[in-house]
Design an enzyme around this catalytic site. Structure first.
Site, short mmCIF file in Angstrom:
data_model
loop_
_atom_site.label_atom_id
_atom_site.label_comp_id
_atom_site.label_asym_id
_atom_site.label_seq_id
_atom_site.Cartn_x
_atom_site.Cartn_y
_atom_site.Cartn_z
N ASP A 235 76.18 8.18 -29.32
CA ASP A 235 77.55 7.78 -29.07
C ASP A 235 78.38 9.07 -29.05
O ASP A 235 77.89 10.14 -29.43
CB ASP A 235 78.01 6.83 -30.18
CG ASP A 235 79.47 6.44 -30.04
OD1 ASP A 235 79.91 6.12 -28.92
OD2 ASP A 235 80.18 6.47 -31.06
N ASP A 237 82.57 9.22 -29.47
CA ASP A 237 83.77 9.21 -30.31
C ASP A 237 83.44 8.85 -31.75
O ASP A 237 82.82 7.81 -32.02
CB ASP A 237 84.78 8.20 -29.75
CG ASP A 237 85.39 8.69 -28.44
OD1 ASP A 237 86.12 9.69 -28.49
OD2 ASP A 237 85.12 8.07 -27.38
#
Length: 449
Positions: A235, A237
């Site tokens: 991922d 953020d």
């Protein structure tokens, strides 16, 4: 066959074992002692480890002949520690082990000599980790009549968990705590400070330098059982980039204009979803006078100016470069749109992001549904040159929705959550860590650092 007698529960000390407070205690104590021209010695400190606050105060005053009463020392030291403790870190391997035991329904407890006020001060930024424990007993509990090295606190914990003492494993860093566990008829795993005389560790049933070295099977506990992987999906953020505070600040400004405050539980529901979906849910949840499109535009006006300044999170660059240098295929699967992803990475992080095999963004036409649906991870997997099986992929995530998506895609998931994320959202992950700095690649049969 276990190397030691099998146990049914694990009782953890806290200071110097769960949290790296001992260095802060040393710094804080020396700060006060230097006001009186005194030098704090390690030899004397070792005698204090594991004792209650009032006893520590009395011993320090007597040893250094200070013109203070115990309550004055406690007041002054509390003032100093209030500045130090909110930033305390957890120690290596702690989150992984505690999460593993909780996930396998092994009763676990904290048995700490810290008072309630000191405990709250130290754990303020670790509420998620401590939510995994079934029981927490503090040094000022009236049922704990005698402090360590007496076994009272461990015997009380065992009693409240309804576990016989001989079925308990105590995990300690201090000689006094080790003695307390042994005197309570329990086995003791010691994780000593490197400055301690090695002779202290010989009293324990077993000792390790840090909890990453501990194998639960040695005491008949469930194996970590992580499966080997060949490909990694990150991922972005809150996992690689420190952008989550930017999103929170933008939301808080918009909500503040309408006399509203951010709802943490709501935030947990939306992290990782597609932007317009989040905007739609926010407008409905907070009853805002906007269309989802208007809210999204306002939010983006706030965040877009901040994104180019975002920094990599601790451990991200080290891990990415390590995997790339060893030819481990790595990719990114982010709910950010392509243009926003570039906004966050182009000015400061383009070189490090160039090391990824590919980057799948939330606007990709093949990503029909956002997280917690598994679409983005499934698409990301198929775009590796050799298209591995899902079981060969390891996902790194910070958000509950992302963990759910990775698990639904048939992948193992390492979770590095915000410290407020609690037990119900933590347990589904394959492994829990406080930061990428604590990741041990060999856990998943990857090349070690």
């Amino acid at each position: 066959m276990s190397r030691f007698k099998s146990v049914k529960c694990v009782l953890f000390d806290m200071d110097g074992l769960i949290l790296d407070t001992e260095n802060l205690y040393t710094l804080g104590t020396q700060t006060i002692l230097q006001e009186y021209g005194k030098e704090y010695s390690w030899e004397f400190k070792a005698k204090l480890m594991g004792k209650r606050t009032d006893e520590v105060a009395r011993m320090i005053i007597e040893h250094y002949q200070l013109p203070l009463k115990p309550e004055q020392w406690i007041q002054r030291s509390t003032e100093v520690y209030q500045q130090l403790f909110p930033n305390v870190k957890s120690l290596p391997g702690v989150s992984k082990l505690v999460h593993h035991l909780a996930k396998h329904n092994i009763p676990i407890a904290i048995a700490t000599s810290s008072s309630t006020s000191a405990f709250e001060m130290k754990t303020r930024n670790h509420s998620g980790l401590f939510s995994l424990f079934d029981l927490i007993i503090k040094g000022d509990n009236p049922e704990v009549r005698r402090a360590k090295p007496s076994p009272d606190i461990f015997l009380l914990a065992a009693s409240k968990l309804n576990i016989a003492p001989e079925d308990c494993l105590v995990v300690e860093d201090a000689p006094l705590g080790v003695q307390a566990g042994l005197d309570g008829g329990m086995q003791v795993l010691m994780v000593p400070d490197y400055k301690l005389d090695p002779e202290h560790a010989k009293l324990a049933s077993h000792s390790v330098q840090h909890l990453h070295q501990f194998d639960p099977k040695d005491f008949g506990l469930p194996s970590f059982g992580y499966k080997p992987v060949t490909h990694i999906i990150f991922d972005m953020d809150g996992l690689l980039l420190n952008t989550m505070n930017m999103y929170s600040e933008a939301s808080a400004r918009i909500l503040g204009k309408h006399g509203k405050q951010s709802d943490w539980n709501f935030k947990m529901k939306v992290i990782g979803r597609k932007y317009l979906e989040v905007a739609t849910m926010a407008v409905e949840h907070y009853e805002l006078p906007y269309t989802p499109e208007e809210y999204l535009r306002l939010h983006q006006e706030e965040t877009f100016s901040m994104f180019p300044t975002c920094e990599l999170l601790p451990g991200a660059e080290k891990l990415i470069r390590h995997l790339h240098a060893r030819n481990i295929p790595i990719a990114v699967a982010t709910s950010s749109t392509r243009d926003v992803m570039e906004m966050k990475t182009k000015s400061k992080h383009s070189e490090i992001f160039s090391l990824f095999s590919h980057i799948v963004t939330g606007c990709d036409p093949e990503v029909i549904r956002g997280k917690p649906s598994p679409d983005i991870f499934e698409v990301c997997r198929t775009r590796f040159k050799d298209a591995p099986y899902a079981s060969q992929c390891l996902v790194f995530e910070d958000a509950p929705n992302g963990v759910e998506a990775g698990i639904a895609a048939g992948m193992q998931v390492v979770m590095i959550p915000h410290h407020k994320v609690t037990k119900e959202h933590l347990l589904p992950a394959t492994q829990l860590l406080p930061s990428l700095l604590d990741f041990q690649p060999q856990d998943f049969n990857l090349p070690s650092f």
